[in-house]
Design a protein around this motif. Structure first.
Motif, mmCIF file in Angstrom:
data_model
loop_
_atom_site.group_PDB
_atom_site.id
_atom_site.type_symbol
_atom_site.label_atom_id
_atom_site.label_comp_id
_atom_site.label_asym_id
_atom_site.label_seq_id
_atom_site.Cartn_x
_atom_site.Cartn_y
_atom_site.Cartn_z
ATOM 1 N N THR A 25 0.854 -1.180 0.000
ATOM 2 C CA THR A 25 0.000 0.000 0.000
ATOM 3 C C THR A 25 0.894 1.234 0.000
ATOM 4 O OG1 THR A 25 -0.068 0.147 2.406
ATOM 5 C CG2 THR A 25 -1.816 -1.139 1.339
ATOM 6 N N VAL A 26 0.343 2.348 -0.419
ATOM 7 C CA VAL A 26 1.105 3.595 -0.398
ATOM 8 C C VAL A 26 1.465 3.939 1.040
ATOM 9 C CG1 VAL A 26 0.987 6.082 -0.830
ATOM 10 C CG2 VAL A 26 0.160 4.479 -2.558
ATOM 11 N N LEU A 30 5.465 4.045 2.048
ATOM 12 C CA LEU A 30 5.996 5.405 1.893
ATOM 13 C C LEU A 30 6.991 5.771 2.993
ATOM 14 C CD1 LEU A 30 5.865 8.097 0.318
ATOM 15 C CD2 LEU A 30 4.040 8.774 1.877
ATOM 16 N N VAL A 45 -0.171 10.804 1.671
ATOM 17 C CA VAL A 45 -0.694 9.472 1.344
ATOM 18 C C VAL A 45 -1.990 9.605 0.543
ATOM 19 C CG1 VAL A 45 -1.723 7.383 2.345
ATOM 20 C CG2 VAL A 45 0.431 8.282 3.258
ATOM 21 N N LEU A 48 -1.116 10.543 -3.022
ATOM 22 C CA LEU A 48 -0.461 9.482 -3.794
ATOM 23 C C LEU A 48 -1.291 8.203 -3.876
ATOM 24 C CD1 LEU A 48 3.209 9.839 -2.476
ATOM 25 C CD2 LEU A 48 2.213 10.829 -4.542
ATOM 26 N N HIS A 49 -2.455 8.192 -3.245
ATOM 27 C CA HIS A 49 -3.285 6.993 -3.167
ATOM 28 C C HIS A 49 -3.612 6.403 -4.541
ATOM 29 C CE1 HIS A 49 -5.993 4.196 -1.275
ATOM 30 N NE2 HIS A 49 -6.923 4.517 -2.136
ATOM 31 N N GLU A 52 -1.878 3.213 -5.711
ATOM 32 C CA GLU A 52 -2.081 1.937 -5.021
ATOM 33 C C GLU A 52 -2.509 0.786 -5.935
ATOM 34 O OE1 GLU A 52 -4.227 1.100 -0.927
ATOM 35 O OE2 GLU A 52 -2.548 2.506 -0.941
ATOM 36 N N LEU A 65 8.584 3.248 -1.373
ATOM 37 C CA LEU A 65 8.348 4.552 -1.989
ATOM 38 C C LEU A 65 9.091 5.581 -1.149
ATOM 39 C CD1 LEU A 65 4.456 4.357 -2.373
ATOM 40 C CD2 LEU A 65 6.153 3.693 -4.046
ATOM 41 N N ARG A 108 3.127 12.417 -8.827
ATOM 42 C CA ARG A 108 2.193 11.286 -8.821
ATOM 43 C C ARG A 108 1.800 10.904 -10.247
ATOM 44 N NH1 ARG A 108 -2.977 13.371 -7.183
ATOM 45 N NH2 ARG A 108 -2.889 14.000 -9.348
#
Length: 132
Positions: A25-26, A30, A45, A48-49, A52, A65, A108
């Motif tokens: 997951t992000v 991260l 988060v 940047l989701h 995912e 990340l 992103r």
């Protein structure tokens, strides 16, 4: 009047380490390298989701990340996102903008394109009937 003895408190539960075999997951992958504070993490988060779904098929252990911000006091906000997936070359996305939110959006979007390209090439290779 007698004092009541203080009840012993149960120890705080220790935070569990994330399961390395859980899906990537992000939020779990991260790392804020420099230039960002932990207080900004939930907002980052969320921004940047969108990456995912492109991490599907990888475990938390395989994905890293790393987000870096160059000189937060400078007028132009330079942001770099490095995605490392075990067994693949690193992907790097850079963006610069006066507004850090726009720079994050640009990073992103660039990383989204790079991850999609990698995923499409991998899928095409897997479908190739002549591959050995």
């Amino acid at each position: 009047m007698t004092e009541r003895p203080e009840r012993p408190r149960s120890p705080e539960p220790e935070p569990r380490a994330p399961d390395p075999h859980a899906p990537a997951t992000v939020d779990g992958s991260l790392r804020l390298v420099k230039g960002f504070s932990d207080a900004e993490r939930p907002e980052i988060v969320a921004k940047l989701h969108r990456l995912e779904p492109l991490l599907e098929g990888y475990t938390a252990e395989q994905v890293d990340l790393a987000l870096d911000r160059k000189d937060a006091t400078h007028r132009g906000q330079a942001v770099t996102l490095v995605v490392s997936i075990a067994g693949y070359p690193e992907l790097v996305a850079d963006a610069e903008d006066e507004d850090v939110d726009r720079a994050l959006g640009k990073v992103r979007d660039e990383m989204d394109r790079e991850l999609r390209t990698r995923k499409n090439k991998r899928e095409q290779h897997e479908r190739d009937p002549y591959r050995r």
